[in-house]
Design an enzyme around this catalytic site. Structure first.
Site, PDB file in Angstrom:
ATOM      1  N   GLY A 168       0.870  -1.174   0.000  1.00 42.54           N
ATOM      2  CA  GLY A 168       0.000   0.000   0.000  1.00 42.54           C
ATOM      3  C   GLY A 168       0.901   1.216   0.000  1.00 42.54           C
ATOM      4  O   GLY A 168       1.797   1.327  -0.828  1.00 42.54           O
ATOM      5  N   GLU A 169       0.701   2.069   0.957  1.00 45.09           N
ATOM      6  CA  GLU A 169       1.528   3.270   1.069  1.00 45.09           C
ATOM      7  C   GLU A 169       2.109   3.309   2.490  1.00 45.09           C
ATOM      8  O   GLU A 169       1.371   3.454   3.457  1.00 45.09           O
ATOM      9  CB  GLU A 169       0.670   4.503   0.758  1.00 45.09           C
ATOM     10  CG  GLU A 169       1.391   5.813   0.863  1.00 45.09           C
ATOM     11  CD  GLU A 169       2.710   5.847   0.082  1.00 45.09           C
ATOM     12  OE1 GLU A 169       2.721   5.489  -1.107  1.00 45.09           O
ATOM     13  OE2 GLU A 169       3.730   6.212   0.698  1.00 45.09           O
TER      14      GLU A 169
ATOM     15  N   CYS B 197       5.923  -5.514   0.141  1.00 41.40           N
ATOM     16  CA  CYS B 197       6.087  -4.172  -0.442  1.00 41.40           C
ATOM     17  C   CYS B 197       6.098  -3.097   0.653  1.00 41.40           C
ATOM     18  O   CYS B 197       7.044  -3.036   1.429  1.00 41.40           O
ATOM     19  CB  CYS B 197       5.037  -3.939  -1.521  1.00 41.40           C
ATOM     20  SG  CYS B 197       5.560  -2.670  -2.671  1.00 41.40           S
TER      21      CYS B 197
ATOM     22  N   ARG C 244      13.033   2.786  -0.503  1.00 42.34           N
ATOM     23  CA  ARG C 244      11.690   2.904  -1.075  1.00 42.34           C
ATOM     24  C   ARG C 244      11.766   3.311  -2.542  1.00 42.34           C
ATOM     25  O   ARG C 244      12.710   3.980  -2.943  1.00 42.34           O
ATOM     26  CB  ARG C 244      10.874   3.973  -0.328  1.00 42.34           C
ATOM     27  CG  ARG C 244      10.621   3.666   1.119  1.00 42.34           C
ATOM     28  CD  ARG C 244       9.877   4.830   1.773  1.00 42.34           C
ATOM     29  NE  ARG C 244       8.547   5.008   1.198  1.00 42.34           N
ATOM     30  CZ  ARG C 244       7.945   6.179   1.083  1.00 42.34           C
ATOM     31  NH1 ARG C 244       8.540   7.291   1.467  1.00 42.34           N
ATOM     32  NH2 ARG C 244       6.734   6.243   0.580  1.00 42.34           N
TER      33      ARG C 244
ATOM     34  N   ILE D 191       5.184  -3.164  -7.722  1.00 43.38           N
ATOM     35  CA  ILE D 191       4.461  -1.900  -7.908  1.00 43.38           C
ATOM     36  C   ILE D 191       5.118  -0.835  -7.036  1.00 43.38           C
ATOM     37  O   ILE D 191       5.044  -0.885  -5.813  1.00 43.38           O
ATOM     38  CB  ILE D 191       2.971  -2.061  -7.513  1.00 43.38           C
ATOM     39  CG1 ILE D 191       2.310  -3.197  -8.308  1.00 43.38           C
ATOM     40  CG2 ILE D 191       2.218  -0.741  -7.728  1.00 43.38           C
ATOM     41  CD1 ILE D 191       0.916  -3.565  -7.820  1.00 43.38           C
TER      42      ILE D 191
ATOM     43  N   HIS E 252       4.188  -8.235  -4.773  1.00 48.19           N
ATOM     44  CA  HIS E 252       2.794  -8.434  -4.334  1.00 48.19           C
ATOM     45  C   HIS E 252       2.346  -9.873  -4.621  1.00 48.19           C
ATOM     46  O   HIS E 252       1.688 -10.119  -5.636  1.00 48.19           O
ATOM     47  CB  HIS E 252       1.870  -7.465  -5.080  1.00 48.19           C
ATOM     48  CG  HIS E 252       1.874  -6.076  -4.528  1.00 48.19           C
ATOM     49  ND1 HIS E 252       0.908  -5.611  -3.654  1.00 48.19           N
ATOM     50  CD2 HIS E 252       2.744  -5.055  -4.709  1.00 48.19           C
ATOM     51  CE1 HIS E 252       1.172  -4.365  -3.329  1.00 48.19           C
ATOM     52  NE2 HIS E 252       2.282  -3.996  -3.959  1.00 48.19           N
TER      53      HIS E 252
ATOM     54  N   GLU F 219       0.022 -11.528  -3.432  1.00 52.34           N
ATOM     55  CA  GLU F 219      -1.440 -11.705  -3.323  1.00 52.34           C
ATOM     56  C   GLU F 219      -2.145 -11.388  -4.650  1.00 52.34           C
ATOM     57  O   GLU F 219      -3.346 -11.605  -4.770  1.00 52.34           O
ATOM     58  CB  GLU F 219      -1.992 -10.823  -2.189  1.00 52.34           C
ATOM     59  CG  GLU F 219      -2.150  -9.338  -2.500  1.00 52.34           C
ATOM     60  CD  GLU F 219      -0.826  -8.567  -2.563  1.00 52.34           C
ATOM     61  OE1 GLU F 219       0.255  -9.183  -2.446  1.00 52.34           O
ATOM     62  OE2 GLU F 219      -0.882  -7.336  -2.749  1.00 52.34           O
TER      63      GLU F 219
END
Ligand code: GLN
Length: 204
Positions: free
Chosen positions: A59-60, A91, A118, A147, A184, A186
């Site tokens: 996510g973030e 991530c 990052r 991503i 990722h 998932e």
């Protein structure tokens, strides 16, 4: 003939928390349930009770760090990890598990002895996919979706790097019961990375 009964080592008896503050938590829950374990959304410290493992999704990382501080999750999570709770970060989750993240002004959990950069692929390749050789998962290579991904820039000797990109960037690592991947898992139908994590949970 001996019949296997679901015991402490069966996914059926496992309760896996998914940190559900922001990001790809719903997708992780679906994978965990497909593997036969129970997925529990975690937003508050009280929801950490009785978990056998925890996943911190992508996510973030800035948003998640702020929300973890606001919901008072940082200390309980550090405490549980110190007691051996298996945790998997993907991530942004990997960023939050790192001991060192240069240029990140917010708090991480600091659980793993890794230095993480990052957005390591810059704007020219924000997102890409790669077939990763990952001996811990066996063959075939794991199709990994990156991503705005981080990389592991440094790791101490107690960290086992599990996968590298062809350019030499480390993108998956394990330290004891802690697992961190830059991609990722998932988002594909390959369940091997989550199954590997459930094996860590089972062997605790
Ligand atoms: N770039 C994001 C961050 O710094 C991570 C992206 C992701 O989780 N897919 O938090």
């Amino acid at each position: 003939m001996r019949l296997e009964t679901p015991g402490a080592h069966s996914p059926k008896s496992m309760k896996i928390g998914i940190l559900a503050l922001q990001g790809a938590f719903a997708e992780h829950s679906r994978v965990i349930e497909r593997l036969g374990a129970e997925a529990v959304a975690v937003r508050l410290p009280g929801q950490l009770h009785g978990l056998d493992g925890l996943i911190i999704p992508g996510g973030e990382s800035t948003t998640m760090s702020r929300l973890m501080a606001e919901y008072q999750l940082l200390q309980p999570l550090k405490y549980l990890a110190g007691g051996g709770l298996p945790i998997c970060g993907t991530c942004a989750g990997m960023i939050l598990m790192a001991g060192s993240v240069p240029d990140f002004a917010l708090q991480t959990l600091g659980l793993m002895d890794i230095t993480v950069r990052r957005n390591a692929f810059g704007s020219q390749v924000d997102s890409f996919e790669a077939d990763l050789e990952m001996p811990a998962l066996g063959q075939p290579p794991f199709h990994a979706v990156f991503i705005r991904a981080p990389i592991i820039e440094a790791a101490n000797s107690t960290v086992e790097v599990l996968a590298w990109l062809p350019d030499g960037a480390a993108v998956a690592a394990r330290q004891g019961n802690l697992l961190a991947v830059a991609f990722h898992p998932e988002l594909t139908s390959d369940l091997r990375l989550h199954r590997y994590f459930l094996d860590i949970v089972a062997s605790r």
